[in-house]
Write an enzyme that holds these catalytic residues in place. Structure first.
Site, PDB file in Angstrom:
ATOM      1  N   GLN A  36      26.007  14.557   1.728  1.00  0.00           N
ATOM      2  CA  GLN A  36      25.335  14.197   2.979  1.00  0.00           C
ATOM      3  C   GLN A  36      26.336  13.883   4.090  1.00  0.00           C
ATOM      4  O   GLN A  36      25.957  13.768   5.246  1.00  0.00           O
ATOM      5  CB  GLN A  36      24.429  12.963   2.764  1.00  0.00           C
ATOM      6  CG  GLN A  36      23.278  13.169   1.804  1.00  0.00           C
ATOM      7  CD  GLN A  36      22.197  14.085   2.370  1.00  0.00           C
ATOM      8  OE1 GLN A  36      22.158  14.366   3.576  1.00  0.00           O
ATOM      9  NE2 GLN A  36      21.335  14.577   1.495  1.00  0.00           N
ATOM     10  N   CYS A  87      15.449  12.052  -5.555  1.00  0.00           N
ATOM     11  CA  CYS A  87      16.465  12.116  -6.621  1.00  0.00           C
ATOM     12  C   CYS A  87      17.318  10.866  -6.645  1.00  0.00           C
ATOM     13  O   CYS A  87      18.542  10.933  -6.825  1.00  0.00           O
ATOM     14  CB  CYS A  87      17.352  13.346  -6.462  1.00  0.00           C
ATOM     15  SG  CYS A  87      16.469  14.878  -6.702  1.00  0.00           S
TER      16      CYS A  87
HETATM   17  C1  LIG Z   1      23.900  12.437  -1.814  1.00  0.00           C
HETATM   18  C2  LIG Z   1      23.554  13.689  -2.542  1.00  0.00           C
HETATM   19  N1  LIG Z   1      24.261  14.064  -3.610  1.00  0.00           N
HETATM   20  C3  LIG Z   1      23.991  15.188  -4.288  1.00  0.00           C
HETATM   21  C4  LIG Z   1      22.977  16.016  -3.915  1.00  0.00           C
HETATM   22  C5  LIG Z   1      22.718  17.246  -4.731  1.00  0.00           C
HETATM   23  O1  LIG Z   1      22.972  18.423  -4.029  1.00  0.00           O
HETATM   24  P1  LIG Z   1      22.723  19.816  -4.747  1.00  0.00           P
HETATM   25  O2  LIG Z   1      21.298  19.778  -5.205  1.00  0.00           O
HETATM   26  O3  LIG Z   1      22.958  20.833  -3.720  1.00  0.00           O
HETATM   27  O4  LIG Z   1      23.671  19.884  -5.910  1.00  0.00           O
HETATM   28  C6  LIG Z   1      22.197  15.678  -2.802  1.00  0.00           C
HETATM   29  C7  LIG Z   1      21.072  16.517  -2.322  1.00  0.00           C
HETATM   30  O5  LIG Z   1      20.160  16.886  -3.021  1.00  0.00           O
HETATM   31  C8  LIG Z   1      22.488  14.494  -2.110  1.00  0.00           C
HETATM   32  O6  LIG Z   1      21.761  14.130  -1.059  1.00  0.00           O
END
Ligand SMILES: Cc1ncc(COP(=O)(O)O)c(C=O)c1O
Ligand SMILES: Cc1ncc(COP(=O)(O)O)c(C=O)c1O
Lengths: 165, 411, 411, 165
Positions: B204, B369
């Protein structure tokens, strides 16, 4: 495009505002089963009292969730309470059949493979108000959460019960 | 130096913003989940496929050479964008989640023993929790957490004790729920003083602030392209080369080897050692174009715009809805990202989001998440509006107007 | 039933084939490394980004629902294309390499103990060697190999002894060097009789033949989109659901969980349990479009065309170059894929490929990520021409003409 | 677009057809070092005899590879044989400097970070014929393979040697 009025029928909003059979039951003897919707974080707990002769004598709902999952749980509780386990199971099948038309579409390309299994003689009554959810695929899991949890509770009850003669 | 973003012009660069939803213009407020893509990024990928696609690092023919050049050029662009000393430490992954798993599984298995401690925070995304929970199960490591304190900030009062004896500290540089910008450098310094390695989840952060891996004080930094105007299917793990060099491979296959025999293999050098199989080539090209686009806007300007817009949103929502709205996270716009999680009346976020959608307003509803954080906040879910370069005050107004309609429906 | 491919019309679907190289038309003969993409695939991805991109499985708003629908529809298309009983067993990975690593690391760690044996073949791609060599290092498993026999075929004379007591048999369904089509079913039956699980690397098979996972007799099947007209950045691991259900997670993060607490987590159901983080969404849409395109041509027709073209190539090269060319692999076109590896005079494949490129002819030179096989063949590298739906006899002639020029240069 | 004549100069083809110093040396006492080009499978073995006073008294090349890697190795062997270790090292630097202009471009975006380090006074002679390789980035690793392997051999020799007074 389906409109919101398909989703938020008056009866749904009523069950949401005034949920029936909300609360807990001492467990044991009641079965206590938790359900999660991993996508949105909704959690539901179903408490289930099943009598020796296989009747759902009491049922309570706790946990939290959206209007759809809460009203579905509330309507379910009203519909199932007092029914036999077998009747409850066919209600589950009938409800999931109503929902699965679309749940299938999420998994396959438009052609549901399993035809919807009609449960002849099962009246869904008020629950039919939830049919509009089918047009909002992501919300189907909200509507079915409590039903899947109930099913799990019935399974546990069956396993615990002495095998039927 | 910091130019004001010309959002009206920027909006025109994003084809999807021209698409109406149910008769309304699209008000996209879910960029923290995934951003939209400018024409330049789509064009770069299409052009790549239409003119020079071939597998990389193998062919000696012209289009394969050009594909390789574009792919490695994208790596260099990313390196420059995050202030990495060299492209050698820039590993392409499929998303940031894979990057964190790479650290957990490769660095973790090589360096962690049963009973060793890893320090995380209570505001982490599942991507920076589950890989460590898996290691806990496999290796029996201990997990500690920096707790959430006041106003969405981490509570660092116990940091010295928490960091004592840990082998790795993993933390997000910006919370995807609260917008919190933890003091990464301060925590990293404490970690290094304690002899720990520092992993920063910058998923982020990189899209929204000027990033310099050295300034962050990080040893590993993960990012994900789809949140920074780039395509899906690609992320980056940057690591200090001395650490990466010592780590065992993560996934095995083509590209990551120097030699293979039936009884063993020798890994390749960095960064390819960690890139098994055909990499996301077109996606790298797209990410390179996204980095160019953002650099063109200027990351100082991007950040300034977001502070301004977030300030406007916090003000507008509070003024219009008073006690009916609870906004989580820091109150001071300069102390947070453009991520506004809120609870509206006693309505469930799912219902809020559903009704907002009826008016073309896209916000996320759920646990984002970050279930442990949700439990800590005492909520099951929140609604979350998040901003990016193509959002403006009119979008915030549209959100507020649609919240009024939501009120009405459930009244 | 089997219609002849209209290659002239097909060529028009591939924008890159319109691009000239050094004043010559592009004669792309490296599809075994990566295929080109038809306009329909590029359009599907662009349309996705331009109209409905959002993260999947989370949003309740319209474009997120549509993105999720398209993503899951692509999964269903792939399932149908490979004869999988349900999309539940279809896991999206970043390439086939990741899929094989998933099996090695998740199934392998859960089911293999020191001293357990895994049976592979001498003709495997590094993607199906290195993951097992890594397990050998970590767990001390034993690796056995089905040897290469006559005419590029596996030597199965010792199969019963080799398969005895092994826990897993992993083999390619088509060699990327020799074009060999091993008798997967026969080997799978022997494996199952011995109680072993069967993993098929179908990276070269799925693009070129009608695939039915049940007919192959496989428990796991891996494929990679970029070799079958699809985009980079996505592959598929299909697994028998009963096996996948029992396997521990591979990568941890969002999407693959049901619940996360600070002290543990519960994995999600199939197939998402194995899809950590934001998946390659646009890439899945592109893969779906590629599957549609191939289905439109008809895989019987694709295969028939390749047999015909391979026959023409073998004939032409032998007739024109006699003893100056050595072609590896089966001599019978019906017994092999459209992959023609050759040695030309005493010239190094790198030099051959370099000169061919001067005439717009793209062939691969090197070890083709199969170093053990190269050693077995007694060569350091080969040149390899490989065919796909957009190739025709004129392309083969262009190859032969350019080989003549190569001869001249090094004469 | 560079043409083939930039790559395949006559002198390169000559060294390719008639490689100098091909063979092996008994090891020990000679240093034996292997080099791989992981991308194309080329393998080279350099045998190196270094005298007590730090001179490359003999050097042999075996292994197999393309015309560029073979001719580069052959030219290298002629250029290095008889030279002191220090002279060999500056030759390596000078050769890699000639190549690195483009090797850099593969890694960064057009702006080489390390400026090419000229080795004043070092004559590359015939080796300059390999300059055309720079226009074919993928082949640079072919041209530098033997040089990197030599460098490794010299490092080993240095480590084994008694430290200079
Ligand atoms: C702080 C943070 N870390 C990790 C992720 C995971 O990203 P990705 O799903 O592209 O691996 C996200 C977004 O989903 C996030 O907001
Ligand atoms: C037989 C075979 N297996 C595996 C692979 C690896 O595919 P990817 O690099 O897409 O993972 C390839 C192609 O490179 C192949 O030909």
């Amino acid at each position: 495009m389906p409109g919101l009025e398909d989703l938020y029928r008056e009866i749904i909003l009523d069950h949401y505002r005034n949920p029936r059979n909300r609360g807990e039951l001492p467990s044991p003897p009641a079965y206590r089963v938790e359900g999660f919707n991993p996508l949105c974080g909704d959690e539901i707990v179903v408490y289930l009292d099943v009598s020796e002769d296989g009747r759902v004598v009491d049922l309570r709902i706790s946990g939290q969730g959206c209007s759809i999952s809460q009203s579905s749980a509330s309507m379910m509780s009203s519909a199932v309470k007092g029914k036999t386990v077998d009747e409850a199971r066919s209600l589950i099948r009938a409800f999931k059949a109503m929902m699965s038309i679309h749940e299938q579409r999420l998994d396959a390309d438009g052609q549901p493979e399993d035809a919807v299994i009609e449960e002849p003689g099962v009246k869904l009554g008020d629950l039919e108000a939830l049919q509009g959810v089918v047009k909002f695929p992501v919300r189907i899991k909200c509507a079915t959460l409590s039903w899947n949890t109930l099913q799990q509770g019935l399974d546990e009850a069956d396993q615990a019960a002495p095998s039927p003669a | 130096m910091t130019m004001q973003l010309d959002v009206e012009r920027i909006k025109k660069d994003f084809p999807i913003l021209d698409v109406g939803v149910r008769g309304h213009r699209l008000v996209y407020l879910d960029s923290a989940a995934s951003s939209q893509k400018p024409q330049a990024v789509l064009d770069a990928m299409t052009r790549y496929y239409e003119t020079t696609h071939a597998n990389v690092h193998r062919g000696v023919y012209a289009i394969a050479e050009e594909a390789t050049r574009l792919f490695e050029e994208a790596r260099a662009k990313v390196a420059a964008f995050i202030g990495a000393p060299s492209p050698r430490g820039v590993v392409f992954t499929k998303n940031v989640t894979e990057g964190i798993n790479l650290v957990a599984q490769s660095w973790g298995r090589a360096n962690l023993r049963p009973g060793d401690a890893v320090l995380l925070t209570e505001i982490e995304h599942h991507a920076n929790l589950v890989p460590w929970l898996m290691l806990k199960e496999w290796l029996g490591i201990e997990l500690r957490y920096i707790p959430l304190g006041e106003e969405g900030q981490l509570d660092l009062s116990d940091l010295d004790r928490l960091v004592d004896g840990v082998k790795l500290v993993g933390l997000t540089a910006m919370s995807n729920v609260l917008g919190t910008l933890p003091p990464v450098r301060r925590i990293a310094d404490a970690a290094h003083a304690a002899g720990a390695v520092v992993l920063v989840d910058a998923a982020q952060y990189v899209p929204h602030l000027v990033t310099d891996v050295a300034e962050l004080g990080a040893d590993f930094v993960g990012l994900t392209a789809h949140k920074m105007l780039g395509p899906t299917g690609i992320g980056v793990l940057w690591g200090r080369e001395s650490l990466l060099d010592e780590m065992p491979p993560f996934l095995g296959g083509g590209e990551m080897i120097r030699d293979v025999r039936l009884d063993g293999f020798t890994p390749n050098e960095l960064p390819w050692k960690f890139e098994a199989g055909t990499p996301p080539i077109a996606e790298a090209v797209g990410l390179g174009a996204a980095v160019d686009y953002l650099s063109g806007l200027g990351m100082e300007s991007v950040r300034a715009h977001e502070i301004e817009l977030t300030a406007y949103a916090l003000r507008t929502l509070t003024e219009r809805f008073g006690d009916d709205i609870v906004i989580h996270g820091p109150a001071e716009p300069g102390m947070r990202g453009g991520v506004v999680s809120f609870s509206f009346k006693d309505l469930h976020p799912h219902d809020v989001s559903q009704v907002l959608d009826e008016w073309g307003v896209c916000v996320r509803a759920g646990h984002h998440c970050a279930k442990p954080l949700m439990r800590r906040l005492g909520v099951g879910a929140t609604a979350r509006a998040s901003f990016y370069v193509y959002n403006d005050e009119a979008d915030v107004d549209a959100l507020a107007d649609a919240l009024d309609k939501t009120s009405d429906l459930f009244a």
